[in-house]
Design an enzyme around this catalytic site. Structure first.
Site, PDB file in Angstrom:
ATOM      1  N   GLU A  23       0.825  -1.219   0.000  1.00 36.19           N
ATOM      2  CA  GLU A  23       0.000   0.000   0.000  1.00 36.19           C
ATOM      3  C   GLU A  23       0.854   1.261   0.000  1.00 36.19           C
ATOM      4  OE1 GLU A  23      -2.594  -3.201   1.879  1.00 36.19           O
ATOM      5  OE2 GLU A  23      -0.513  -2.505   2.153  1.00 36.19           O
ATOM      6  N   PHE A  48     -12.666  -7.472  13.158  1.00 38.27           N
ATOM      7  CA  PHE A  48     -11.487  -7.863  12.392  1.00 38.27           C
ATOM      8  C   PHE A  48     -11.132  -6.789  11.358  1.00 38.27           C
ATOM      9  CE2 PHE A  48      -9.658 -10.182   8.695  1.00 38.27           C
ATOM     10  CZ  PHE A  48      -8.451 -10.553   9.290  1.00 38.27           C
ATOM     11  N   GLN A  49      -9.887  -6.361  11.377  1.00 38.71           N
ATOM     12  CA  GLN A  49      -9.335  -5.364  10.466  1.00 38.71           C
ATOM     13  C   GLN A  49     -10.083  -4.030  10.529  1.00 38.71           C
ATOM     14  OE1 GLN A  49      -8.765  -7.131   6.525  1.00 38.71           O
ATOM     15  NE2 GLN A  49      -6.740  -7.837   7.181  1.00 38.71           N
ATOM     16  N   LYS A  99     -18.042  -1.428   4.252  1.00 36.12           N
ATOM     17  CA  LYS A  99     -18.285  -2.481   3.279  1.00 36.12           C
ATOM     18  C   LYS A  99     -19.749  -2.569   2.871  1.00 36.12           C
ATOM     19  CE  LYS A  99     -17.127  -7.294   2.317  1.00 36.12           C
ATOM     20  NZ  LYS A  99     -16.446  -8.526   2.816  1.00 36.12           N
ATOM     21  N   MET A 112      23.586  10.229   4.580  1.00 38.46           N
ATOM     22  CA  MET A 112      23.332  11.507   5.238  1.00 38.46           C
ATOM     23  C   MET A 112      23.467  11.376   6.753  1.00 38.46           C
ATOM     24  SD  MET A 112      22.900  14.660   4.610  1.00 38.46           S
ATOM     25  CE  MET A 112      22.121  15.027   3.034  1.00 38.46           C
TER      26      MET A 112
END
Length: 590
Positions: free
Chosen positions: A66, A128-129, A178, A492
């Site tokens: 993602e 869930f999630q 959903k 750096m």
């Protein structure tokens, strides 16, 4: 029951066809002219991905993470000026977008971020999630929507694009449960002007302060040492041509911030280079000595100003910015002008059509400083220097490529030694400094600009953060040229530890990195390597002559440092030119 069967059943029962929320979403995105969505599916967005199935008008690029998706959408947006779109599922998918959202927010990049969520009756139950992505991202989004009804989706998408792409641009989140993506509703495209309560486009069309414009023109007339500081706002507002016309009329020297590079061509006679921590000597001396500083679309970031009491100490400051909240936030503005950079510059150009006389003594001095103290490095016929690699890329592409960078030494060398000729050619994470940004942003830039050469310049550290997106280049034949500036260390961090922490090197060794050529080949991408200047020229030519993607592992010196440098906490006056610029390794003054 798939979406088509569901629609048919609804039509049979109710005597009219309706669309699912998912189909409405896709229609609304197409109505906004969306060319490509970058994303990764999951349970909460499966209805949306089902609606994509067999849809020939909808293009979706499946990334491998993602974070790669949102950086690709960001690169697409920065390079095209359009709004980028990214999609992810709920919970971990949405959370993986957070770094990319913050990256876009800091640099004012227009994105519409679409996330799925659990069904509305499960919100707040720790299902869930489930994650409160609206709450998580509230400080780093311009606006957020939690969609409760499918019939609101078309309006919300239109509003999201309007908010993301107007005023001071930025990311807008649209979170869709959903059950909303599955629900049926009539698709009614919004018509007429967009009106969002409490939002006026960040004042994009408010009347300009004509008195302030007059005051600025009078200040230019009276100034002996004027200077323009141009930032990313010039790029975002497509104000490059207006800025160059302003410089022609006023004969004022200009310095461009990291985010403003390309607003003025590198060969422009009035351009002094980039200012700040790793800016040019001429640009920083101009900031120290100027008596009028005209800031256009720059927010006075600390990497530009360094210690505030040493920044433009002699100058009367005019600040032009579309975001009124930025004016006076860090540096007091004697002449505040709130407005879109292009609009303000065009109005100033109209009023100054007669032009101004050049302050010859001032401009001659700055040109002399630019000539006497150029960016330097110690060249070698046998050892490959990172600066040489960037110069070679610039020379062979004639400054016309889109260059994306990751974050670190290579980023600063790209800013210093690539000769950008036009806006939207440097794609880099300026405000947040996000490692892993450079490579996936190049994928988005190449998709948005199929006819241009896109070069992704990365360190060997940042390249490993999103290297999995090599698969996308191979599968879709995206011809990005990927340059890995491989010094086998976190360069750096090493530089700061060497100069500021007395050489106490702590956890910077990247000697366990993979063989980048083999890594590229494992994904189906051509890999090449160079360890000398002659090899670099040869393999780069081969890469440029290759139609598809190529990764080049440029093995460079580990000891090279970025100069000039103003140490953190110091003033611009304390610039270190480095061993190649000054025998004593310190700042030079006249």
């Amino acid at each position: 029951m798939n979406a088509k069967t569901q629609r048919t059943a609804w039509a049979a029962k109710n005597g009219g066809e309706r669309l699912t929320g998912s189909e409405i979403l896709l229609r609304a995105l197409l109505d906004e002219g969306v060319e490509c969505v970058f994303g990764y599916p999951g349970g909460a967005v499966l209805y949306i991905y089902d609606a994509m199935h067999g849809n020939p008008d909808f293009r979706h690029v499946l990334t491998r993470h993602e974070q790669g998706a949102i950086h690709a959408a960001d690169g697409y947006a920065r390079s095209t000026g359009k709004t980028g779109v990214v999609m992810a599922t709920s919970g971990p998918g949405a959370a993986n977008l957070v770094t990319g959202i913050a990256t876009a927010y800091m640099d004012s990049v227009p994105l519409v971020v679409i996330t799925g969520n659990v069904a509305t009756d499960l919100i707040g139950t720790d299902s869930f999630q489930e994650a409160d992505i609206v709450g998580i991202t509230q400080p780093i989004t311009k606006h957020s929507y939690f969609v409760r009804r499918a019939e609101d989706l078309a309006r919300i998408i239109r509003e999201a694009f309007h908010i993301a792409g107007t005023g001071r641009k930025g990311p807008v989140l649209v979170d869709i449960p959903k059950d909303v993506s599955a629900a049926l509703a009539v698709y009614t495209p919004p018509e007429g002007p967009i009106r969002v309560p409490g939002y006026d486009g960040d004042g994009e069309q408010r009347p300009l302060d004509e008195e302030a414009l007059d005051t600025l023109l009078e200040a230019i007339e009276q100034s002996e040492k004027p200077l323009v500081l141009a930032g990313g706002g010039v790029i975002q507002s497509e104000a490059g041509e207006a800025l160059q016309e302003f410089l022609r009329l006023t004969r004022i020297p200009v310095t461009t911030t990291l985010m403003g590079l390309g607003a003025v061509p590198a060969d422009h006679g009035m351009w002094l280079g980039m200012p700040g921590m790793h800016g040019t000597y001429a640009a920083n001396r101009a900031l120290i000595e100027c008596d009028l500083l005209i800031s256009v679309g720059a927010r006075f970031d600390d990497r530009v100003t360094m210690r505030l009491d040493g920044f433009a100490p002699r100058a009367r400051i005019a600040h032009i910015d579309i975001d009124a909240a930025e004016i006076g936030k860090l540096v007091p503005a004697a002449i505040p002008i709130a407005g879109d950079a292009k609009r303000v510059l065009e109005r100033l150009n109209f009023r100054a059509a007669g032009g101004f006389a050049e302050n010859a003594a001032w401009t001659d001095r700055l040109r002399r400083l630019k000539t006497e103290y150029p960016l330097r490095y110690e060249a070698s016929d046998t050892e490959l220097k990172p600066q040489y690699v960037i110069e070679m890329i610039s020379r062979t592409t004639e400054g016309e490529a889109i260059v994306t960078t990751d974050v670190g030494q290579h980023q600063m060398w790209a800013a210093q030694f690539y000769r950008f000729r036009r806006p939207r050619s440097l794609i880099t994470s300026g405000g947040l400094g996000t490692m892993g940004f450079g490579f996936p942003s190049a994928i988005g830039a190449q998709i948005g600009n199929p006819g241009r050469t896109v070069v992704s310049v990365n360190g060997d550290g940042g390249m490993q953060m999103c290297a999995q997106e090599l698969a996308i280049c191979a599968i879709h034949h995206i011809p990005v040229k990927i340059a890995v500036i491989n010094n086998r260390t976190l360069g750096m961090i090493k530089q700061w530890q060497e100069l500021i922490y007395e050489g106490r090197y702590s956890h910077i060794d990247l000697s366990g990195s993979p063989d980048f050529v083999k890594l590229a080949e494992a994904y189906g991408v051509k890999g090449l390597r160079a360890e000398t200047p002659a090899e670099a020229e040869r393999v780069w030519q081969e890469a440029m002559e290759t139609a598809g993607p190529v990764l080049i592992d440029f093995v460079v010196s580990k000891e090279e440092l970025v100069y000039p440098m103003v140490p953190q906490g110091k003033a611009l006056e304390d610039m270190i030119l480095g061993p190649a610029g000054s025998a004593e390794g310190g700042s030079k003054h006249e």
